[in-house]
Motif scaffolding. Structure first.
Motif: not given
Length: 527
Positions: A236-242, A274-278
């Motif tokens: 889902q493109g979430m890798a950039d946050f970590f 992406k509310p759960a993420l932020f």
């Protein structure tokens, strides 16, 4: 002639409690806000539909670390209230953190624009309004959007927060904790998602089953579910946050050269879907501050005030362990000089154990159109001290920029409930131009430190190196956004080798001993 026209203007801080022209009930309320020390000015008292500018409603500066709640229906002025409080904190040398969900808080860095509404409001509340911009830094999660990139390593983020992001159930959450413990003990640092997937893939492989048996309570099936969740999450493109460089939350606590506190604005419009993420990332920032800061006790002013916007997202579907950790963090971080304000629609969005710790309340108007609305209204009224107002009627009749306020006095006791017409922010009430925002980001002294992602040696690379026989090109980590169906097979070849066990065991626990975890399971950074 109205009461407000017959009253002389206030000339000293002690005037609110002594103005003889105030009605008796209003005088009693105003006396509760006649503080002698430094305070933030919220606005003027409303009584019987009339604004009484000689009765100023304020918050003592030392009480800002006793936490607070800003609530109200959409469109009632919550964002402007945050802006007003942030401006005054900055002016008194207190750094502020704000999450900008809708993209309209960046204007705090630019002077406001005078117009009829601002002039009318400032006259109503006897505010000496002056257009003023405040020192600000702009951040963006993973660099997605306008802002300095904010990243966290998987190791630092910890299993409890990551479980919330991955939407794992309680059993899976506990199992993920065991996987983190295993990696800690083996010295396998989890910098990004591929590091964690490498470890989980090994534990679910034939060669890793013996290691899996040593981790009590972790089944192959549960580990497999976690692995699939990680793969889907990355797809889902979430890798950039970590990853690294990891954001140092000490950078949120800086002051400008003129002594004003810097307002740190986390720009979230690009990830608002992406509310759960932020929301969980906001909790990581707070947990990291708690982990790192020393005890200071009751200080003259907070070291930082942290506004947690869209707070209901944090508590939605949260596990008991997660809620317990929030409660404990909020309870204990006060003594470290950090004030936390939760921002949401109604107090019922916040668990009672957390709500009980929020000493300062700014409640904007509520709607009562449906039976659920009416229940929420009654529940909100019950959270306030007894007052001279009919709160059910008042809360449905407040205008934009008006609120019901109660705060903690200088002695720590709740002040009387005060209907308040709030002051106007002095900075721009709206976003600055995108070009100006980009210029501010690139001109920041922090931009060079965080702009470029770094992929240093960590768990994945250590496991890859254990193969030994491959050349440099074959040992490189796959691209961050490689197709999920291909990458697990590569990882499995690496961690599934018999050489991994001897490598993992030889690493011992030296690095693992350096990884100490906080209430949320977040890891202490090595600076």
């Amino acid at each position: 002639m109205s009461d407000s026209e017959t009253m002389p203007p206030a000339t000293a801080p002690e005037a609110p409690g002594s103005a003889p022209a105030l009605p008796k009930e209003a005088l009693e309320i105003a006396s509760g806000y006649a503080f002698t020390g430094p305070a933030l000015d919220l606005g003027a008292l409303l009584w019987d539909g009339v604004c009484l500018p000689d009765a100023q409603v304020r918050i003592p500066l030392p009480m800002l670390n006793r936490h607070g709640l800003v609530a109200g229906a959409t469109g009632t002025g919550k964002t402007k209230t945050l802006q007003l409080i942030a401006e005054q904190l900055s002016a008194q040398g207190v750094p502020v953190f704000l999450a900008d969900i809708k993209g309209d808080v960046s204007g705090i860095s630019a002077p406001g624009q005078p117009h009829d509404k601002v002039r009318s409001r400032s006259e109503d509340v006897h505010q000496q309004w002056a257009a003023t911009g405040f020192p600000a830094e702009f951040y963006a999660l993973g660099g997605i959007g306008h802002g300095i990139p904010v990243r966290a390593t998987i190791t630092a983020f910890g299993p409890l927060l990551l479980s919330k992001v991955l939407q794992l159930n309680q059993t899976q959450e506990q199992s993920l904790g065991l996987i983190f413990h295993y990696a800690d003990q083996k010295g396998l640092e989890l910098v990004d998602l591929k590091d964690l997937r490498a470890v989980v893939t090994f534990l679910t492989s034939d060669e890793g089953k013996s290691e899996l048996k040593n981790i009590g309570g972790l089944s192959t099936a549960t580990a497999g579910v976690i692995l699939r969740s990680l793969t889907a999450f990355e797809a889902q493109g979430m890798a950039d946050f970590f990853g690294e460089p990891e954001f140092d939350t000490a950078d949120l606590m800086r002051t400008a050269s003129d002594g004003r506190g810097i307002v740190s604005v986390l720009e979230l419009p690009a990830v608002q879907d992406k509310p759960a993420l932020f929301s969980t990332f906001l909790m990581w920032l707070l947990a990291d501050l708690f982990h790192d800061l020393p005890e200071v006790g009751d200080a003259d002013k907070p070291k930082l005030v942290f506004f947690f916007d869209e707070a209901h997202l944090l508590f939605h579907d949260a596990s008991k362990a997660f809620l317990d950790s929030i409660t404990q963090t909020v309870r204990l971080i006060r003594s470290k000089g950090v004030g936390v304000f939760f921002v949401t629609q109604t107090p019922k969005d916040v668990p009672s154990d957390v709500l009980a710790q929020l000493g300062n309340r700014v409640q904007h108007a509520l709607r009562a159109f449906t039976p659920d609305d009416q229940k929420a209204l009654k529940a909100t009224v019950k959270t306030f001290p007894d007052s001279a107002y009919d709160l059910e009627e008042l809360l449905t009749g407040l205008g934009t920029g008006e609120a019901v306020v109660t705060v903690l006095s200088e002695k720590g006791a709740p002040t009387p409930v005060a209907a308040t017409r709030l002051r106007a922010p002095e900075s721009l009430m709206g976003p600055i131009e995108p070009t100006a925002l980009d210029e501010a980001v690139k001109g920041s002294p922090l931009h060079g430190r965080y702009a470029q992602a770094v992929d240093r040696e960590s768990a994945y690379e250590k496991l890859n190196a254990s193969r030994g026989a491959k050349g440099p090109d074959e040992m490189k980590a796959p691209p961050r956004k490689a197709a999920p169906k291909e990458e697990p097979s590569v990882v499995e070849q690496v961690v599934g080798s018999g050489m991994f066990k001897s490598l993992a065991r030889s690493l011992g626990t030296q690095i693992g001993r350096e990884i100490t975890r906080s209430i949320f399971g977040t890891a202490k950074r090595r600076r």
